[in-house]
Enzyme design. Structure first.
Site, PDB file in Angstrom:
ATOM      1  N   GLN A 129      -7.658  -4.294   9.316  1.00 34.95           N
ATOM      2  CA  GLN A 129      -6.568  -3.895  10.207  1.00 34.95           C
ATOM      3  C   GLN A 129      -6.933  -2.691  11.062  1.00 34.95           C
ATOM      4  OE1 GLN A 129      -2.382  -4.376   8.885  1.00 34.95           O
ATOM      5  NE2 GLN A 129      -3.273  -4.564   6.857  1.00 34.95           N
ATOM      6  N   LYS A 181       0.819  -1.222   0.000  1.00 31.15           N
ATOM      7  CA  LYS A 181       0.000   0.000   0.000  1.00 31.15           C
ATOM      8  C   LYS A 181       0.846   1.262   0.000  1.00 31.15           C
ATOM      9  CE  LYS A 181      -0.633   0.315   4.883  1.00 31.15           C
ATOM     10  NZ  LYS A 181      -0.036   1.590   5.248  1.00 31.15           N
ATOM     11  N   THR A 182       1.968   1.247   0.724  1.00 31.55           N
ATOM     12  CA  THR A 182       2.813   2.436   0.730  1.00 31.55           C
ATOM     13  C   THR A 182       3.372   2.674  -0.670  1.00 31.55           C
ATOM     14  OG1 THR A 182       3.419   1.860   2.975  1.00 31.55           O
ATOM     15  CG2 THR A 182       4.692   3.596   1.926  1.00 31.55           C
ATOM     16  N   GLU A 184      -3.726   4.691   5.796  1.00 32.73           N
ATOM     17  CA  GLU A 184      -4.388   4.086   6.969  1.00 32.73           C
ATOM     18  C   GLU A 184      -5.774   4.680   7.204  1.00 32.73           C
ATOM     19  OE1 GLU A 184      -2.993   1.570   8.291  1.00 32.73           O
ATOM     20  OE2 GLU A 184      -0.847   1.880   8.677  1.00 32.73           O
TER      21      GLU A 184
END
Length: 717
Positions: A251, A35-36, A221
């Site tokens: 998460q 994701k980063t 996030e």
DNA sequence: TACTATTTAATTTTT
DNA sequence: TTAAATAGTA
């Protein structure tokens, strides 16, 4: 620049996200799905291909670490500095806005940030000064209440207190607390966000300016955003803004501090037609680990739905160890780490994860005994150390004399004869006249101080004035150096010849070098000292030094989020501990625990050990526990149970101890019993033996009680 | 005022 | 068990 460097390293889903047209996008990114990378490459894509100026992009994260990493990776990929790109934490960016528009936000120019420690201290004092009982109105709980309201965007006036005395009092405390903060120019963490949001609403022209500037807003996030953060983003993006949100509902582990997973669902309503992309290919774990994680999370009901897969191999089965007690568990785990290291691997590749911090103790003890270097995450941060906060308090007073928290902290440190009595008088007078402690002390609390107290107090005041004056034109680090010397802090700690005193003096020296290496953010246009103080509040710094040493990693499951390790141990997989007993009764809480378990599991790359103990020493007494329900949620085919070796030094005496500890025949955990007065109940725990034996019984009507067997006359049922 | 004894309560944490 | 906060004593 060649576009292929941006899109070549991506898989199809990642590429779809990175190259999406300029419209709202929600990326649901599973653990270890890159994701980063997607965020970083998206920014690069916008700049390189769509020709968007970095000036028009804002990227928001939750931690300073994530923000720093993102900027670093973008600059590396683009091979150029992007100073005018706004990358930061919600709090950092809100702070920047409030500095730029302090007046419009209703804040004094020199406002200062207080951390949660300071906030709690303030509340403690406030509750006392209101003459309230601090058991009923526990500062900790009031702090929690106030922050919760702020996280929800609520001011005291917004809260309905009709027919609710408790609530009315809580709101009263909230209101007084806020009045104090406003008067003294202090802003807590939640306030930063709420003020920044209110700034948008209050000043449409300012909002419009930033809406024009930041057409692109990227959020990392996303599942961790709370209500204010979401509202802030929502207002900023308006009708034209292009939101790129990345998150993973599975998460979401910060519900307890205000995070709203629902924000991910809300996005779809607020941005109809938002492009939704799922990243489901995992590049981290073996298929065994991944399948187990999927099986666990499948037991949760409210999910966006996503199933991770991997091209990786099956790998080793997950190892399960049933320990006798927590020491046995620690010994086992550390022996496995020894094996790992003996096979030529790094210690730093091994992580021990646990539910609560207290569990680290046993591991530390055994690691220390075996001379294995280790690092515990989440300890005291540099800027949170008492002596550092002492020094900062002096610096803060130089910036803002009205900073009562700092005043209280150092008024008698080092001791200069201003005792509790004197401070009481000063505080009382300040409260009665709605002035700061500094002002109150300056007027000798309206002349109420006796000669000795007055002279000691005035010495303190002139000391701060002198420090302020003497350091006015010095560079930051010399300013700090001067203050820690002349305030008497360094001499005070050096006088203490114990090891602790020396470390503290050393830490203060370290503060000077921190000031020396401190580089203010060019976007933040603040005087050096003010910038440094904000930095200290917003970025508590690393926990322990020696990052480079190869050491075993110890941390809570929460702090493991975002990290990965070849070898992972999840310890203390027991009912009551994990899932934690405070979450077990609430379905939402239990689902969050399960997500935490999912997070832990997906940290492991190649080898995962799960362990639980039959008996565990907690708060000084041994308690018995059943294996965590999460263990039963993993299909057996992925698990291999490790049988304890038959050891020569089997702790037989412990077994016999445990046996003797049975307080009477027939009393077992879970045993149903009947008591003459309390009625029926279930045995939860017991300790001691013979006539001293006590049992803990949860009575249906009377609640949980400890009873002495000898007197209780329990009837077995 | 400063030090020592006793009491109390104990998920998770970033900003 | 243990850390921290408070109460009590020199």
């Amino acid at each position: 620049m060649d576009v292929t460097t941006i899109i070549d390293p991506l898989n199809d889903a990642q590429r779809e996200a990175v190259t999406a047209p300029q419209e709202p996008v929600l990326v649901i990114a599973g653990a270890g799905s890159g994701k980063t990378r997607v965020l970083v490459h998206r920014i690069a894509w916008l700049v390189e291909v769509d020709g968007v100026s970095p000036h028009g992009i804002m990227a928001v994260t939750f931690t300073n670490k994530a923000a720093a990493e993102m900027r670093g990776r973008v600059e590396q990929l683009l091979d150029m500095p992007v100073g005018n790109l706004w990358v930061g934490t919600f709090h950092g960016l809100a702070h920047r806005l409030l500095r730029r528009h302090a007046e419009d936000a209703g804040l004094p120019k020199g406002f200062q940030i207080i951390d949660s420690q300071d906030q709690q201290r303030m509340l403690r004092r406030l509750i006392k000064s209101l003459g309230l009982d601090d058991t009923t109105w526990a500062p900790r709980e009031m702090q929690w209440f106030i922050n919760k309201q702020k996280d929800e965007g609520l001011r005291p006036d917004h809260i309905d207190t009709r027919n609710d005395h408790t609530r009315a009092m809580q709101v009263r405390i909230y209101r007084s607390y806020q009045e104090d903060c406003d008067r003294l120019g202090l802003v807590d963490f939640a306030e930063l966000l709420l003020r920044a949001h209110e700034l948008w609403l209050k000043r449409p022209e300012i909002l419009a300016h930033y809406q024009r500037r930041f057409r692109h807003v990227l959020v990392d996030e996303f599942q961790d955003t709370n209500s204010v953060q979401y509202a802030w983003l929502r207002v900023l993006t308006g009708d034209q803004g292009i939101l790129f949100a990345v998150g993973d509902d599975d998460q979401s582990i910060y519900r307890w501090r205000g995070a709203k997973v629902e924000n991910m669902f809300q996005l779809k309503k607020d941005f109809p037609g938002i492009r939704q992309i799922k990243l489901e290919q995992n590049y981290r774990s073996t298929s065994t680990i991944l399948n187990a994680a999927n099986a666990i999370i499948n037991n949760n009901s409210e999910r966006l739905g996503k199933k991770l897969w991997t091209e990786g191999n099956e790998g080793e089965p997950i190892r399960l160890y049933n320990a006798y007690n927590e020491r046995d568990e620690a010994e086992f785990i550390i022996a496995r780490i020894q094996d790992w290291v003996n096979q030529g691997n790094l210690r730093a590749e091994a992580a021990i994860l646990y539910r609560s911090n207290a569990q680290s103790r046993v591991f530390e003890e055994y690691l220390f005994k075996q001379q294995i270097p280790y690092r515990v995450y989440g300890g005291l941060r540099f800027f949170e150390r008492a002596e550092i906060k002492d020094a900062l308090a002096y610096l803060r007073l130089i910036e803002n004399r009205a900073d009562d928290t700092s005043f209280e902290r150092v008024v008698n440190l080092p001791t200069r004869g201003i005792g509790a009595r004197t401070v009481d008088v000063i505080r009382e007078y300040a409260r009665a006249n709605s002035i700061s402690l500094w002002e109150s002390a300056f007027g000798d609390a309206g002349g109420q101080l006796n000669a000795r107290a007055a002279s000691a107090t005035s010495k303190f005041l002139s000391l701060v004035e002198e420090l302020a004056h003497a350091t006015e034109s010095l560079p930051l680090h010399e300013q700090v150096d001067h203050v820690i010397e002349r305030s008497g802090l360094i001499p005070h700690f050096k006088k203490d010849h114990s090891e602790q005193g020396e470390t503290r003096a050393e830490n203060l020296e370290e503060l000077v070098s921190a000031a020396q290496t401190f580089e203010p953010d060019e976007q933040d246009d603040l005087p050096p000292l003010a910038a440094f103080l904000s930095h200290a509040a917003l970025e508590a710094g690393e926990g322990q030094a020696d990052k480079w040493e190869d050491c075993v990693q110890l941390m809570t499951l929460h702090s493991a989020k975002g990290l990965e390790f070849p070898l992972v141990f999840m310890a203390g997989m027991e009912e009551g501990l994990f899932p934690h007993k405070r979450s077990i009764d609430d379905p939402g809480g239990l689902e969050e625990e399960r997500r935490l378990c999912y997070v832990g599991t997906t940290r492991a790359m190649s080898l995962l050990y799960l362990s639980h103990a039959d008996q565990r020493r907690m708060h000084g007494t041994d308690i018995f526990a059943q294996a965590s329900r999460f263990l039963a949620e993993i299909p057996e085919e992925y698990i291999e149970e490790v049988r304890p070796k038959i050891r020569v030094r089997r702790p037989v005496y412990r077994r016999s101890n445990a046996f003797q500890e049975t307080p009477a025949d027939g009393i077992r955990l879970g045993q149903h019993v009947k008591h003459g007065k309390f009625g029926e109940g279930v045995v939860l725990n017991y300790e001691g033996s013979g006539s001293h034996a006590r049992v803990q019984v949860n009575f249906e009507a009377a609640g949980t009680k400890w009873l002495v067997m000898f007197y209780a006359n329990l009837e077995l049922m």
